[in-house]
Motif scaffolding. Structure first.
Motif, PDB file in Angstrom:
ATOM      1  N   GLY A   8       0.817  -1.209   0.000  1.00 54.53           N
ATOM      2  CA  GLY A   8       0.000   0.000   0.000  1.00 54.53           C
ATOM      3  C   GLY A   8       0.848   1.254   0.000  1.00 54.53           C
ATOM      4  N   PHE A   9       1.940   1.228   0.782  1.00 53.16           N
ATOM      5  CA  PHE A   9       2.836   2.381   0.813  1.00 53.16           C
ATOM      6  C   PHE A   9       3.452   2.632  -0.567  1.00 53.16           C
ATOM      7  CE2 PHE A   9       7.236   3.870   1.068  1.00 53.16           C
ATOM      8  CZ  PHE A   9       7.044   5.110   1.669  1.00 53.16           C
ATOM      9  N   TRP A  10       3.893   1.570  -1.216  1.00 57.47           N
ATOM     10  CA  TRP A  10       4.540   1.730  -2.524  1.00 57.47           C
ATOM     11  C   TRP A  10       3.564   2.270  -3.562  1.00 57.47           C
ATOM     12  CZ3 TRP A  10       8.811   2.723  -4.674  1.00 57.47           C
ATOM     13  CH2 TRP A  10       9.022   2.496  -6.025  1.00 57.47           C
ATOM     14  N   GLN A  11       2.322   1.798  -3.539  1.00 54.59           N
ATOM     15  CA  GLN A  11       1.321   2.291  -4.481  1.00 54.59           C
ATOM     16  C   GLN A  11       1.058   3.778  -4.284  1.00 54.59           C
ATOM     17  OE1 GLN A  11      -0.029   0.669  -7.093  1.00 54.59           O
ATOM     18  NE2 GLN A  11       1.323  -1.040  -6.568  1.00 54.59           N
ATOM     19  N   LEU A  12       1.043   4.220  -3.034  1.00 52.55           N
ATOM     20  CA  LEU A  12       0.820   5.635  -2.749  1.00 52.55           C
ATOM     21  C   LEU A  12       2.066   6.467  -3.041  1.00 52.55           C
ATOM     22  CD1 LEU A  12      -1.034   5.238   0.666  1.00 52.55           C
ATOM     23  CD2 LEU A  12      -2.083   5.901  -1.495  1.00 52.55           C
ATOM     24  N   PHE A  13       3.228   5.875  -2.815  1.00 52.39           N
ATOM     25  CA  PHE A  13       4.488   6.615  -2.908  1.00 52.39           C
ATOM     26  C   PHE A  13       4.935   6.851  -4.342  1.00 52.39           C
ATOM     27  CE2 PHE A  13       9.130   6.610  -3.205  1.00 52.39           C
ATOM     28  CZ  PHE A  13       9.469   7.609  -2.312  1.00 52.39           C
ATOM     29  N   LYS A  14       4.799   5.838  -5.198  1.00 51.24           N
ATOM     30  CA  LYS A  14       5.480   5.867  -6.489  1.00 51.24           C
ATOM     31  C   LYS A  14       4.904   6.878  -7.481  1.00 51.24           C
ATOM     32  CE  LYS A  14       2.724   2.191  -8.653  1.00 51.24           C
ATOM     33  NZ  LYS A  14       2.755   0.866  -9.310  1.00 51.24           N
ATOM     34  N   GLY A  15       3.626   7.249  -7.324  1.00 53.78           N
ATOM     35  CA  GLY A  15       2.987   8.104  -8.325  1.00 53.78           C
ATOM     36  C   GLY A  15       3.713   9.409  -8.562  1.00 53.78           C
ATOM     37  N   TYR A  16       3.992  10.154  -7.493  1.00 58.22           N
ATOM     38  CA  TYR A  16       4.599  11.474  -7.633  1.00 58.22           C
ATOM     39  C   TYR A  16       6.014  11.383  -8.206  1.00 58.22           C
ATOM     40  CZ  TYR A  16       6.469  16.045  -6.270  1.00 58.22           C
ATOM     41  OH  TYR A  16       7.057  17.281  -6.275  1.00 58.22           O
ATOM     42  N   VAL A 333      -2.463   5.801   8.419  1.00 57.74           N
ATOM     43  CA  VAL A 333      -2.759   6.651   7.256  1.00 57.74           C
ATOM     44  C   VAL A 333      -2.706   5.836   5.971  1.00 57.74           C
ATOM     45  CG1 VAL A 333      -1.881   8.565   5.861  1.00 57.74           C
ATOM     46  CG2 VAL A 333      -2.003   8.797   8.339  1.00 57.74           C
ATOM     47  N   ILE A 334      -1.725   4.962   5.847  1.00 58.81           N
ATOM     48  CA  ILE A 334      -1.608   4.116   4.651  1.00 58.81           C
ATOM     49  C   ILE A 334      -2.845   3.239   4.510  1.00 58.81           C
ATOM     50  CG2 ILE A 334      -0.326   2.192   3.626  1.00 58.81           C
ATOM     51  CD1 ILE A 334       2.202   3.412   4.864  1.00 58.81           C
ATOM     52  N   GLY A 339      -7.398   2.033   1.402  1.00 61.16           N
ATOM     53  CA  GLY A 339      -8.805   1.655   1.315  1.00 61.16           C
ATOM     54  C   GLY A 339      -9.601   2.614   0.456  1.00 61.16           C
ATOM     55  N   PHE A 340      -9.344   3.905   0.618  1.00 58.87           N
ATOM     56  CA  PHE A 340     -10.026   4.912  -0.183  1.00 58.87           C
ATOM     57  C   PHE A 340      -9.685   4.755  -1.657  1.00 58.87           C
ATOM     58  CE2 PHE A 340     -10.099   9.564  -1.541  1.00 58.87           C
ATOM     59  CZ  PHE A 340     -11.462   9.561  -1.774  1.00 58.87           C
ATOM     60  N   THR A 341      -8.400   4.512  -1.948  1.00 54.08           N
ATOM     61  CA  THR A 341      -7.969   4.308  -3.330  1.00 54.08           C
ATOM     62  C   THR A 341      -8.643   3.089  -3.944  1.00 54.08           C
ATOM     63  OG1 THR A 341      -5.816   5.286  -2.800  1.00 54.08           O
ATOM     64  CG2 THR A 341      -5.967   4.003  -4.820  1.00 54.08           C
ATOM     65  N   ALA A 342      -8.718   1.997  -3.166  1.00 51.34           N
ATOM     66  CA  ALA A 342      -9.349   0.776  -3.671  1.00 51.34           C
ATOM     67  C   ALA A 342     -10.820   1.004  -3.972  1.00 51.34           C
ATOM     68  CB  ALA A 342      -9.193  -0.350  -2.644  1.00 51.34           C
TER      69      ALA A 342
END
Length: 570
Positions: A8-16, A333-334, A339-342
């Motif tokens: 979950g952290f990687w999915q949130l992190f990598k975009g920017y 937070v992750i 969950g919100f992203t999913a």
């Protein structure tokens, strides 16, 4: 972190970091890292200064005192400047990253009416507004703080591990008839001390992750309940519902306090441990190095340098211990953002089973249309229905048969069902719900919504006078909560003024005159007929007086739409 959290952290992190802003972001991060490396270098220099300074004190070397103080002053000033800019650039990176993530999530939330689908699908995502406004901020801030902190501590560990190894010398340990020599024993002791401390802090503080997650949810629920009261204050006042609402407040606030007490108790245990761990780290290296000092193997300067180096190594190795509370908060937070992203992805992935097409023919056509509820139960169906441009159709039927859902299907926001809705190519449409949405801001903005193009105040004043609201014309520049100030009847008349400004080809009215008296209702429909004679009007309503204002009845009965001409007296 567990594997799902890491994913979950990687999915949130990598975009920017792979976005169009990646080079700017990487440049800022590199600058922050370089400044932190320079800070570590300066700390090594200061550590060397300790040896020279305390050796000079021990030797009563007055001539070296002020030069050494000057050296320390220069190193300290340089360290301060670099530390300030390291934080400043990190904050700059935080702002840029948060801005990118916020815009990205806002776009995904609004695209394809995902915000609406999340409600229709009854997703268990709580408070999307908080996920976007607060959780993104926390994720970015905590991630950068922990990431930069970890890199700095790793560098510190690498630099001071060598220093500590060289200062430690060798420790001879007799075991029975044998003796064992441990080289760099202070370094191994620092590893053992930090390793045991990290394991114990996880055992003490791991429950903080769930407690932080629940605390955010309970706080958001409590705040949202108060927002609901503010938005529906008049209805609550009519019901005299103060006691019921207060009871609801107390129940939600009780959840906040109960969970917070749990958070306090667990944090108290963690603070006991972390503070005890930190205080023991002060005396532990002194006890371990004292034998070599009293044996004359090292001078006072060497002792102080050893203690300082041990402290730096121990701080680096204890990063997990000291940051556990932040790591627990980041984990919560992750979970919330993942969950919100999913849920956003799930809502966006629901295929639109009702096909919408544009056609050169000037008519609205429904072909083999089946409209269902989200769980699959069919509401109604129609094999073929054609309404020519300029039609006046009234949708009728008992409550709950799907009259409003028919308008949702035609609007393209309802996804459950099948069939085809064909509209004239290039035609404009406007849908009015029973309670018009009035955005916060000026009355001018509320009147022209959803259009963003400029409309003259003269034209706005003209349409306001036509719908019986001339007294609002002088207030076009006033900023207020217009849904609270205006009565529902005034809001509905304001919505008709929007129609006159936008002049759509097709107008869909869902109980849009329910708060108006019958003469005013007739006057507004007649106004539309006069001003927009070529526009088609499809209304949903229950009043018998609406029959005289329409030409066709679309009655939903027994899961079928039945069309008939409405007879009018000559």
């Amino acid at each position: 972190m567990k594997l799902p959290l890491i994913r979950g952290f990687w999915q949130l992190f990598k975009g920017y970091w792979s976005s169009a802003e990646k080079w700017k972001a990487r440049g800022l991060l590199a600058s922050v890292i370089v400044l932190n490396l320079v800070m570590v270098y300066l700390l090594v220099r200061i550590n060397d200064w300790y040896r020279n300074f305390y050796d000079a004190l021990q030797a009563y070397d007055w001539a070296s005192f002020w030069p050494l103080v000057g050296t320390f002053t220069g190193l300290a000033l340089l360290y301060i400047v670099i530390a300030v800019y390291a934080v400043y650039l990190r904050q700059m990176l935080t702002i840029n990253w948060r801005t990118w993530m916020t815009e990205e999530y806002l776009a995904r939330w609004m695209r394809g009416q995902v915000y609406y689908r999340l409600q229709v699908l009854r997703s268990d995502t709580d408070n999307p507004d908080q996920r976007i406004s607060e959780d993104i901020n926390q994720f970015v801030t905590l991630t950068l703080t922990l990431l930069v902190g970890a890199l700095k501590q790793l560098t510190t560990l690498g630099a001071f591990a060598v220093v500590l190894w060289n200062l430690s010398g060798a420790l001879t340990v007799p075991i029975g008839s044998e003796t064992f020599t441990i080289y760099g024993y202070m370094f191994w002791l620092s590893l053992l001390y930090a390793g045991v401390g990290s394991v114990l802090v996880h055992l003490v503080g791991r429950k903080l992750i769930r407690l932080n997650f629940d605390q955010q949810r309970y706080e958001a629920d409590f705040r949202f309940n108060m927002m609901r009261v503010r938005e529906n204050s008049e209805s609550i006042a009519f019901y005299r519902g103060e006691m019921a609402e207060t009871q609801g407040f107390k129940e939600r606030f009780a959840n906040v306090i109960k969970n917070y007490w749990g958070l306090m108790r667990r944090t108290k245990l963690l603070n006991f441990y972390v503070n005890g761990y930190g205080q023991l780290a002060i005396i532990f290296p002194l006890i371990m190095a004292a034998p070599r000092y009293y044996a004359g193997e090292i001078a006072l300067g060497g002792l102080m340098q050893t203690i300082s180096a041990f402290g730096r190594v121990q701080d680096a190795l204890s990063f997990f211990v000291d940051s556990y509370s932040s790591i627990a908060e980041l984990s919560a937070v992750i979970q919330r953002l993942s969950g919100f992203t999913a849920h956003i992805n799930e809502a966006a992935a629901v295929p639109p089973m009702i096909v919408h097409e544009d056609d050169a023919e000037d008519a609205l056509r429904l072909s083999d249309l089946h409209v269902a509820l989200p769980h699959g139960a069919e509401l109604f169906a129609v094999s073929a229905l054609t309404l020519p441009q300029g039609s006046r159709a009234l949708v009728t039927g008992e409550s709950g048969v799907g009259k409003s859902t028919l308008l949702r299907a035609v609007a393209g926001i309802w996804f459950a069902g099948s069939g085809t809705v064909t509209m004239p190519e290039g035609s404009s449409r406007l849908f009015l719900p029973p309670h018009p949405y009035l955005p916060l801001g000026t009355l001018r903005r509320a009147l022209s919504y959803p259009c963003t193009a400029a409309v003259s105040d003269t034209e706005m004043a003209r349409v306001l006078a036509q719908v019986g609201l001339p007294h609002l014309a002088p207030r076009l520049s006033d900023t207020d909560d217009w849904s609270r100030i205006l009565s529902l009847g005034e809001q509905q008349r304001l919505a008709f003024a929007r129609i006159l400004l936008i002049r759509p080809d097709w107008i869909f009215l869902d109980e849009a005159t329910s708060a108006l008296d019958e003469p005013r209702e007739r006057a507004l429909y007649e106004l539309l007929r006069q001003e927009l004679p070529a526009s088609g009007i499809i209304s949903v309503g229950h009043r018998s007086t609406l029959y005289a204002l329409h030409e066709t009845e679309l009655r939903i009965h027994d899961h079928t739409i039945i069309s008939r001409e409405i007879p009018h007296e000559p």
